[in-house]
Write a protein that holds these residues in place. Structure first.
Motif, PDB file in Angstrom:
ATOM      1  N   THR A 282       0.843  -1.198   0.000  1.00 39.06           N
ATOM      2  CA  THR A 282       0.000   0.000   0.000  1.00 39.06           C
ATOM      3  C   THR A 282       0.876   1.245   0.000  1.00 39.06           C
ATOM      4  N   SER A 283       0.249   2.380  -0.178  1.00 32.91           N
ATOM      5  CA  SER A 283       0.944   3.662  -0.149  1.00 32.91           C
ATOM      6  C   SER A 283      -0.001   4.693   0.456  1.00 32.91           C
ATOM      7  N   VAL A 284       0.543   5.825   0.821  1.00 29.56           N
ATOM      8  CA  VAL A 284      -0.284   6.884   1.388  1.00 29.56           C
ATOM      9  C   VAL A 284      -1.305   7.356   0.353  1.00 29.56           C
ATOM     10  N   LEU A 285      -0.878   7.560  -0.895  1.00 31.09           N
ATOM     11  CA  LEU A 285      -1.812   8.029  -1.925  1.00 31.09           C
ATOM     12  C   LEU A 285      -2.909   7.012  -2.211  1.00 31.09           C
ATOM     13  N   ALA A 286      -2.588   5.724  -2.166  1.00 33.53           N
ATOM     14  CA  ALA A 286      -3.618   4.701  -2.372  1.00 33.53           C
ATOM     15  C   ALA A 286      -4.646   4.742  -1.241  1.00 33.53           C
TER      16      ALA A 286
END
Length: 190
Positions: free
Chosen positions: A99-103
């Motif tokens: 995962t990522s912050v933007l996702a």
């Protein structure tokens, strides 16, 4: 160890905002148990009451709270989903693995656009607060999310500490302006 530091940051952010409201007669902090007590029965009985999902996307905020504003004998309310970003998750990933912050913010955007908070929690509005520990990272999050989402009035960002660590409650989280992608900053104490 990482989970402890993350949990500590969440508690410090919540304490910062709650303690700052105690010095003011025009704002009341609404803790998550009070929010949950007014949620629909199905949500109150759920094992994961703050799971916000739409289709195959879902997000569970690090914390939730509300603010009750009093002005000229009237009350208004804002409710918040908190994300504590210690800088350990990448802002964006080059692959679909992980995962990522933007996702995560994208999942919030889909949930907020469909007003899942209304049906799931019975609250009229929801703002997504992202607190990070570095001003440079905060600016990068705002810029990148703005590129992805455009104007995003429901998304607010703030760096909690210039030292990179939020150790003690900081009343400035309530009174300082929160950055918003493509919009002027917003103060949540007003």
């Amino acid at each position: 160890h990482k989970q402890f530091e993350h949990a500590h940051m969440i508690c410090a952010v919540l304490a910062s905002i709650e303690l700052a409201t105690r010095d003011r007669s025009d704002i009341r902090f609404i803790p998550w148990p009070e929010m949950l007590a007014k949620a629909p029965e199905s949500t109150r009985q759920s094992a994961r009451p703050f799971l916000l999902s739409y289709g195959n996307e879902s997000v569970v905020p690090d914390a939730m709270f509300g603010l009750e504003y009093r002005h000229d004998g009237r009350k208004s309310f804002r409710f918040f989903a908190l994300e504590a970003d210690r800088g350990t998750m990448p802002i964006v990933r080059t692959s679909k693995q992980g995962t990522s912050v933007l996702a995560k913010l994208g999942a919030y955007q889909n949930v907020l656009t469909r007003e899942i908070h209304r049906s799931r929690l019975g609250i009229p509005n929801l703002l997504a607060l992202t607190v990070t520990t570095d001003q440079g990272r905060c600016a990068e999050l705002v810029r990148r999310f703005g590129e992805q989402a455009g104007e995003a009035p429901q998304f607010l960002f703030q760096a909690a500490a210039s030292s990179g660590v939020l150790v003690h409650p900081d009343a400035r989280l309530l009174a300082n302006p929160w950055d918003r992608p493509c919009l002027t900053p917003l103060r949540i104490d007003r």
